[in-house]
Design a protein around this motif. Structure first.
Motif, PDB file in Angstrom:
ATOM      1  N   ALA A 745       1.043  -1.356  -0.322  1.00  0.00           N
ATOM      2  CA  ALA A 745       0.243   0.160   0.024  1.00  0.00           C
ATOM      3  C   ALA A 745       0.975   1.102   0.254  1.00  0.00           C
ATOM      4  O   ALA A 745       2.417   1.156   1.013  1.00  0.00           O
ATOM      5  N   PRO A 746       0.526   2.065  -0.417  1.00  0.00           N
ATOM      6  CA  PRO A 746       1.173   3.655  -0.426  1.00  0.00           C
ATOM      7  C   PRO A 746       1.818   3.506   0.679  1.00  0.00           C
ATOM      8  O   PRO A 746       1.111   3.406   1.888  1.00  0.00           O
ATOM      9  N   GLY A 747       2.752   4.039   0.868  1.00  0.00           N
ATOM     10  CA  GLY A 747       3.395   4.539   2.160  1.00  0.00           C
ATOM     11  C   GLY A 747       4.921   3.512   3.027  1.00  0.00           C
ATOM     12  O   GLY A 747       5.416   2.992   1.920  1.00  0.00           O
ATOM     13  N   VAL A 748       5.007   3.979   4.026  1.00  0.00           N
ATOM     14  CA  VAL A 748       6.274   3.077   3.760  1.00  0.00           C
ATOM     15  C   VAL A 748       6.417   2.387   5.720  1.00  0.00           C
ATOM     16  O   VAL A 748       6.141   2.603   6.173  1.00  0.00           O
ATOM     17  N   PRO A 749       6.351   1.091   5.205  1.00  0.00           N
ATOM     18  CA  PRO A 749       6.166   0.298   5.803  1.00  0.00           C
ATOM     19  C   PRO A 749       6.762   0.214   7.180  1.00  0.00           C
ATOM     20  O   PRO A 749       8.182   0.100   6.663  1.00  0.00           O
ATOM     21  N   ASP A 750       6.305  -0.451   7.850  1.00  0.00           N
ATOM     22  CA  ASP A 750       7.454  -0.482   9.491  1.00  0.00           C
ATOM     23  C   ASP A 750       7.017  -1.172   9.971  1.00  0.00           C
ATOM     24  O   ASP A 750       5.590  -1.797  10.736  1.00  0.00           O
TER      25      ASP A 750
END
Length: 939
Positions: A745-750
């Motif tokens: 998904a759009p974004g930076v996974p943590d």
């Protein structure tokens, strides 16, 4: 970019992390993301109880250890993000030098402005700060001899000692004590402190002069003749005699602080706290001097290339979040030019812990890259829940609790907010009311509005406030702020008596009324109000209300709205599209150090929404069978029915997938974890007891109940194991679906520490348990380079050990590393579905240039998996369900980046069964198509 959150403490420090860098680099992590690294209280479990912002915590290895860690990271081309705590500090002891100086010098201390203290509070005493750190009442503590006058070596200081803590004596008291000695040396010491205090124009010079005077004390008291004088001085204030207690009390009355029981904090504290905790004092970081002083270490570490980004703790606890974020962005950007070669020199990455309520969006003028991802976590959980299960779950809850059950979560939230506000934040409420009353008295048109009328108005506004806070400043408010306040205003008007409506309208005018730049008095009132709604919201929603409504605990997570049980696929896509447009670099998370239950616990409980009637019937049977185990107390049964229902949910949700025998020794450890969860849930929820004063009789009754229910060989254990065995495969499919969403998904996974295997954790400290790394390291060594179907079949059949989840994460992280533009910048387009099970599929396209990624995932899988023993859905179960592939990318040669399956897509509609045969997920990467400019724009 993909981050990894690690929780540091003295037993897991920088050196410990260095030994894991190769593992996480091989997994595909780009940046470590560390819990706070500044100096905290000794043996701090999480680093949030900061006492010194100027030093890297020596328990973690200090700055030397940090530099070694960064060298190791740079060797693997990795970066470092740290969690910072700009809004509060721990002030419970002498470890915090800033606070110690405030206690020593009072409002004349140059650190007094660092904290938000009301020195003129009518309750605490003129010029005093309340120190509510005693475990019992002041009188009882004094009578018991727990307060003593002591001499501290090697500082040469006379101090007040209490339970391992030290509190200073001010110079005026020292002058009086030394004068009373009556000797020439005593008079000399008194004169030294008098001379030091004469430096009224410069607090720093005065403090330095006092240190010189303390040195003279040390020279005298530790000399041959001075020991007798010191012993006599201490004996005069010995609390074992009435005379000594009287003198000690007189001495304490002279100080700039008032020692008191912690019970006074909620009602009389005269300094702003964080989260209502009586040992966390809010910093006035909106002041330029406090900002620079408290952030100097972060700026230096960034300029030297040791850190690459920051995560900001509880942004709504700041006086001016927008101004703070813009200032932080500007200062870091100015320092970028100083960073050394080898350190990333692009835009510094900034995210903030911000709870976004339904419909709320992070404000763009804050200049942040995004939030820490609670909104994403909420939406992912929501789309995995079946809204069709709500009626049965709600009816069951109301049937079990009868008249005690509220109709909806909003009702519970309003009750919780009212209780939290009037009990836990009474002093803060009074301070805000006093600020408003001072405004009223300045104008002849409002001077007859009483203090108590304003207090009633404030209570209703705060209780019905629809989000954490508004963000008005000296320039006024935004239209968004006015709209939010209008909702609270309308609700308050409907509940207040007619006689208070004039006061309500006046408060509304002060809060969001038109006018030029806000005057100081109005700004103070507005600030007090804004800083009251945010901690009340946090305490009411995240603690109390989340433990009051038990439809399914998987929807009671931090950042969630339990009143909104499920998200449609369209709603989920809309959330992703907004993040893609507004915060493409915002953090995405599925687990945090603060979560109520782990991601895979939520994924399993979500399955119950697909079998709600059966689950309710099972609860009915357990409630009946276990009635004899409940205790009858004066207040009613223990545990309450609500507690018991949530206990069953937690057992089922957190039950380890590989715990399948009643006699397994692991059951003892698991039962202990459940017990710890149960106690914390009861105390945080305030269902029993008074929060900090637990109801011990209730606790003991609940413990007795739990032991009886979990007794070895009980029928109940067999039923739990059978139910886990039945729903766990579908829950694992949910777990894989949310994992793929996390990384595509759009974004930076943590990735939260350890959750690359199944995450059965509960609320902290359970979520911060040590991680067993050797099995994870060994599993990753096996998965690297594997592509054949047989290997994935083996992982799927042995899914309980967690290696399957880790393998999926590894594949997706490799994709992110190799194709960063596609995942960070690519367009997001939902895909159409048709067929009998179209509602059970979630599909979308990511697209950048001539690269594309097709993601097709199952949701609500239980009906498709009758009698399944592993996370697999038979192709026949999908029947005619198909997904539409955009014509602009056909034909497409692609590869499933997880399973390695190669496909050529030529038809517009593809059968889902053909895509999800090897694994219950498809992540298809292709780059060999060409689009016209018109097609590209449309995509």
């Amino acid at each position: 970019m993909a981050t990894l959150r690690l929780q540091l403490h003295r037993d897991f420090n920088f050196a410990s992390v260095c030994g894991l860098i190769d593992y996480y680099a091989d997994l595909g992590i780009s940046h470590l993301y560390l819990s706070p690294i500044t100096t905290a209280m000794p043996a701090s479990p999480d680093g949030y109880d900061v006492v010194d912002t100027s030093r890297v915590n020596p328990e973690l290895g200090g700055e030397t250890g940090l530099r070694r860690l960064v060298r190791c990271l740079r060797q693997r081309e990795m970066g470092l993000v740290i969690d910072i705590v700009p809004n509060y500090m721990y002030v419970g002891g002498a470890e915090n030098q800033w606070w110690y100086e405030v206690l020593e010098f009072g409002r004349t201390s140059d650190r007094a402005a660092f904290f938000d203290i009301d020195w003129d509070s009518p309750l605490t005493g003129q010029g005093k700060v309340l120190a509510p750190f005693l475990n019992a009442s002041y009188g009882e503590t004094l009578a018991n001899g727990e307060l003593r006058l002591v001499y501290e070596r090697p500082a040469g200081r006379l101090q007040i000692a209490y339970s391992g803590h030290r509190y200073p004596l001010n110079a005026a008291s020292l002058i009086r004590l030394f004068d009373a000695i009556g000797t020439e040396v005593g008079r000399s010491l008194a004169q030294a402190f008098a001379a030091a205090m004469a430096n009224v124009d410069c607090a720093a010079v005065r403090a330095q002069a006092c240190e010189i005077a303390y040195g003279r004390c040390r020279d005298h008291f530790e000399g041959e003749g001075g020991r007798t004088t010191l012993e006599g001085l201490l004996a005069q204030h010995d609390p074992s005699s009435a005379t000594g207690r009287g003198r000690l009390h007189q001495l304490l009355e002279e100080q700039h602080y008032r020692l008191a029981s912690w019970r006074l904090a909620n009602d009389e504290i005269n300094w702003r706290r964080c989260f209502g905790a009586f040992h966390l004092a809010a910093l006035s970081v909106e002041r330029d001097d406090v900002f620079e002083c408290s952030h100097a270490l972060y700026f230096r570490l960034y300029a030297e290339g040791l850190i690459d980004g920051l995560r900001i703790e509880f942004i709504d606890g700041l006086t001016d979040p927008a101004g703070y974020c813009r200032k932080l962005r500007r200062r870091l950007s100015e320092l970028t030019i100083l960073r050394p070669a080898g350190a990333p020199n692009g835009r510094p990455w900034l995210v903030a812990e911000k709870i976004l309520t339904d419909g709320e969006r992070l404000r763009e003028d804050w200049q942040l890259d995004g939030t820490t991802g609670y909104d994403f976590m909420n939406e992912v959980a929501g789309v995995l829940h079946d809204p069709k299960g709500v009626p049965a779950l709600r009816n069951g809850w109301h049937q079990w609790l009868g008249g005690l059950a509220q109709k909806d979560f909003a009702g519970q939230a309003w009750l919780a907010r009212r209780k939290v506000l009037t009990e836990n934040f009474a002093a803060d409420l009074d301070a805000a009311t006093r600020a408003l009353h001072a405004l009223a008295c300045l104008d002849h048109r409002s001077r007859d509005i009483s203090f108590h009328a304003l207090r009633r108005v404030l209570i209703e506004l705060v209780v019905y406030f629809p989000q954490y806070r508004i963000y008005a400043d000296r320039r006024g408010h935004s239209p968004l702020d006015a709209a939010v306040f209008a909702q609270a205003l309308a609700a308050a008007r409907s509940t207040l008596r007619q006689v208070d409506h004039a006061a309500l309208d006046q408060v509304a005018g002060w809060m969001v009324g038109a006018g030029p730049a806000l005057a100081a008095g109005r700004m103070l009132a507005l600030r007090r109000f804004q800083l009251l709604t945010s901690p009340v919201s946090a305490a009411a929603f995240e603690d109390r209300a989340s433990y009051h409504l038990g439809l399914l605990l998987s929807r009671n997570e931090v950042g969630s709205d339990p009143g909104r049980f499920a998200y449609s696929v369209a709603d989920f896509h809309a959330g992703n599209a907004k993040r893609r447009q507004h915060t493409p670099l915002g953090m995405l998370t599925l687990a945090t150090h603060d979560h109520k239950c782990g991601a895979d616990v939520r994924a399993r409980l979500a399955v119950l929404s697909e079998m709600a009637e059966e689950w309710v019937a099972q609860i009915d049977r357990w409630l009946g069978a276990h009635a004899p185990f409940r205790s009858c107390l004066a207040e009613g049964e223990a545990p309450t029915i609500a507690d018991e229902v949530m206990f069953y949910q937690t057992l089922l949700g957190a039950w380890p997938a590989d715990l399948e025998r009643e006699g397994d020794p692991a059951l003892i450890e698991f039962a202990g974890r459940i017990g710890a969860w149960q106690q914390k849930a009861e105390h945080e929820g305030k269902l029993q007891g008074m929060g900090y004063v637990p109801d011990r009789a209730y606790d003991e009754a609940v413990t007795k109940f739990r032991h009886a229910v979990l007794a070895s060989g009980s029928r109940f254990l067999g039923e739990i194991i059978a139910m886990v065995r039945r729903i766990a495969p579908a829950a694992a499919v949910n777990g894989l679906t949310q994992t793929v969403l996390h990384y595509t998904a759009p974004g930076v996974p943590d990735l939260y520490q350890g959750t690359e295997f199944w995450d059965w954790s509960l609320v902290g400290p359970d979520s911060r348990r040590p991680i067993d790394y050797p099995p994870r390291i060994a599993a990753l060594a096996r998965v690297q380079g594997k592509q054949d179907a047989a290997y994935w079949t083996e992982l799927r059949r042995n899914w309980r050990d967690g290696r399957l989840k880790q393998a999926v994460i590894h594949r997706l992280l490799q994709l992110r590393r190799n194709r960063p533009a596609l995942l960070l910048q690519g367009n997001y387009q939902p895909l159409l579905l048709r067929g009998i099970h179209a509602e059970r599929v979630l599909a979308f396209l990511r697209q950048a240039g001539d690269e594309c990624l097709l993601v097709i995932l199952p949701r609500l899988p239980l009906p498709l998996m009758p009698q399944a023993t592993e996370p697999a859905i038979a192709p026949s179960a999908w029947a005619d369900t198909a997904v539409q592939i955009p014509a602009g990318i056909l034909p497409l040669n692609c590869t499933d980046v997880v399973s390695g399956l190669a496909l050529r897509l030529e038809k517009e509609w593809l059968n889902v069964a053909d895509l999800l045969e090897r694994l219950p997920l498809a992540v298809l990467y292709g780059c060999d198509y060409r689009m016209s400019s018109e097609q590209h724009c449309a995509a």
